[in-house]
Design an enzyme around this catalytic site. Structure first.
Site, PDB file in Angstrom:
ATOM      1  N   SER A   1       0.825  -1.217   0.000  1.00  0.00           N
ATOM      2  CA  SER A   1       0.000   0.000   0.000  1.00  0.00           C
ATOM      3  C   SER A   1       0.855   1.262   0.000  1.00  0.00           C
ATOM      4  O   SER A   1       2.019   1.252   0.423  1.00  0.00           O
ATOM      5  CB  SER A   1      -0.911   0.016   1.233  1.00  0.00           C
ATOM      6  OG  SER A   1      -1.714  -1.132   1.266  1.00  0.00           O
TER       7      SER A   1
HETATM    8  N1  SAM Z   1      -0.892  -4.852   4.104  1.00  0.00           N
HETATM    9  C1  SAM Z   1      -0.196  -5.113   2.875  1.00  0.00           C
HETATM   10  C2  SAM Z   1       1.221  -4.567   2.891  1.00  0.00           C
HETATM   11  O1  SAM Z   1       1.575  -3.869   3.846  1.00  0.00           O
HETATM   12  O2  SAM Z   1       1.967  -4.856   1.949  1.00  0.00           O
HETATM   13  C3  SAM Z   1      -0.986  -4.596   1.678  1.00  0.00           C
HETATM   14  C4  SAM Z   1      -1.394  -5.716   0.829  1.00  0.00           C
HETATM   15  S1  SAM Z   1      -2.456  -5.532  -0.522  1.00  0.00           S
HETATM   16  C5  SAM Z   1      -2.970  -3.882  -0.666  1.00  0.00           C
HETATM   17  C6  SAM Z   1      -3.891  -6.397   0.096  1.00  0.00           C
HETATM   18  C7  SAM Z   1      -3.671  -7.867   0.342  1.00  0.00           C
HETATM   19  O3  SAM Z   1      -4.913  -8.434   0.757  1.00  0.00           O
HETATM   20  C8  SAM Z   1      -3.210  -8.677  -0.858  1.00  0.00           C
HETATM   21  O4  SAM Z   1      -1.992  -9.298  -0.570  1.00  0.00           O
HETATM   22  C9  SAM Z   1      -4.340  -9.697  -1.056  1.00  0.00           C
HETATM   23  O5  SAM Z   1      -3.876 -10.955  -1.516  1.00  0.00           O
HETATM   24  C10 SAM Z   1      -4.909  -9.784   0.331  1.00  0.00           C
HETATM   25  N2  SAM Z   1      -6.274 -10.315   0.436  1.00  0.00           N
HETATM   26  C11 SAM Z   1      -7.334 -10.087  -0.387  1.00  0.00           C
HETATM   27  N3  SAM Z   1      -8.417 -10.756   0.065  1.00  0.00           N
HETATM   28  C12 SAM Z   1      -8.025 -11.417   1.209  1.00  0.00           C
HETATM   29  C13 SAM Z   1      -8.686 -12.265   2.145  1.00  0.00           C
HETATM   30  N4  SAM Z   1      -9.977 -12.593   2.013  1.00  0.00           N
HETATM   31  N5  SAM Z   1      -7.965 -12.745   3.187  1.00  0.00           N
HETATM   32  C14 SAM Z   1      -6.659 -12.431   3.352  1.00  0.00           C
HETATM   33  N6  SAM Z   1      -5.971 -11.652   2.484  1.00  0.00           N
HETATM   34  C15 SAM Z   1      -6.658 -11.128   1.440  1.00  0.00           C
END
Ligand code: SAM
Length: 216
Positions: A62
């Site tokens: 992000s």
């Molecule tokens: N917090 C992360 C970082 O600091 O890098 C940002 C990651 S990205 C914006 C959002 C993440 O949410 C992705 O890696 C995606 O695979 C994950 N995601 C989406 N749906 C999800 C779910 N139902 N459970 C867990 N992770 C999920």
């Protein structure tokens, strides 16, 4: 000893401060977490830009301002229990760990989960991680003082509200897949108070209580 990216990191945090983030605990955590450790080698030179960057499996780390905004909204006290949905690169989890939180983080992609777990361990951050569908929370360790969701949901998943402790706060982007608002829910016993902020963009939250693979 000065590190290679210290000046760039300090400038990034100064910019975030100028954009309105005032919580000193958040700003000093951002000053300490080495974001360049969490980006792909091809994006090392952009690690301290205030922008989201691609990581593997089509996901993103992000934008630092968004991480700061959501963390400030969550306002987690030291030693409190925080659940993160969407571990991704592990950066947000590291910021929360730097603030002294007990962090639990779930990622649905196995390879991202394994990479982030290894990296967080190597950097000395104590974060409990799991691969799975975070839309149903992590009931084993509930209730949480804070829950932060880093992918956009069609609505606030009920299991996350259920797993929020009394006085706890949930921060989650909600909206369609084009535009979202950040929803902040504070629990007081059985009452849930909500405020919102606009103008953010996230990858979709995919799961049982989120989006289906190709949207709904
Ligand atoms: N917090 C992360 C970082 O600091 O890098 C940002 C990651 S990205 C914006 C959002 C993440 O949410 C992705 O890696 C995606 O695979 C994950 N995601 C989406 N749906 C999800 C779910 N139902 N459970 C867990 N992770 C999920």
């Amino acid at each position: 000893m000065m590190g290679r990216f210290d000046d760039e990191r300090a400038e990034m945090v100064e910019l975030i401060h100028e954009r309105g983030i005032t919580d000193d605990r958040v700003l000093s955590a951002l000053r300490r977490v080495e974001r360049h450790q969490f980006v792909l080698p091809a994006f090392l030179h952009r690690a301290y830009e205030d922008s989201a960057l691609p990581i593997t499996t089509g996901q993103t780390i992000s934008q630092p301002y968004t991480v700061a905004f959501m963390t400030q909204a969550l306002a987690p006290a030291k030693d409190t229990r925080v659940l993160e949905i969407g571990t991704g690169s592990g950066y947000q989890a590291a910021v929360l760990a730097e603030m002294g939180c007990r962090v639990f983080s779930i990622e649905r992609h196995m390879d991202l989960h394994l990479q982030a777990r290894k990296l967080l361990e190597r950097l000395g951050y104590r974060v409990a991680t799991r691969c799975g569908d975070g839309t149903v929370g992590w009931s084993e360790f509930a209730p949480y003082d804070g829950i932060i969701v880093t992918a956009a949901a069609p609505e606030v998943p009920q299991p996350l509200l259920d797993q929020l402790g009394d006085g706890g706060r949930l921060v989650i982007p909600v909206g369609d897949q084009q535009s979202q608002r950040i929803v902040i829910v504070t629990r007081h016993a059985d009452q849930f108070d909500t405020t919102e902020a606009d103008g953010f963009k996230f990858v979709p939250l995919i799961g049982k209580k989120g989006w289906q693979h190709n949207g709904r």
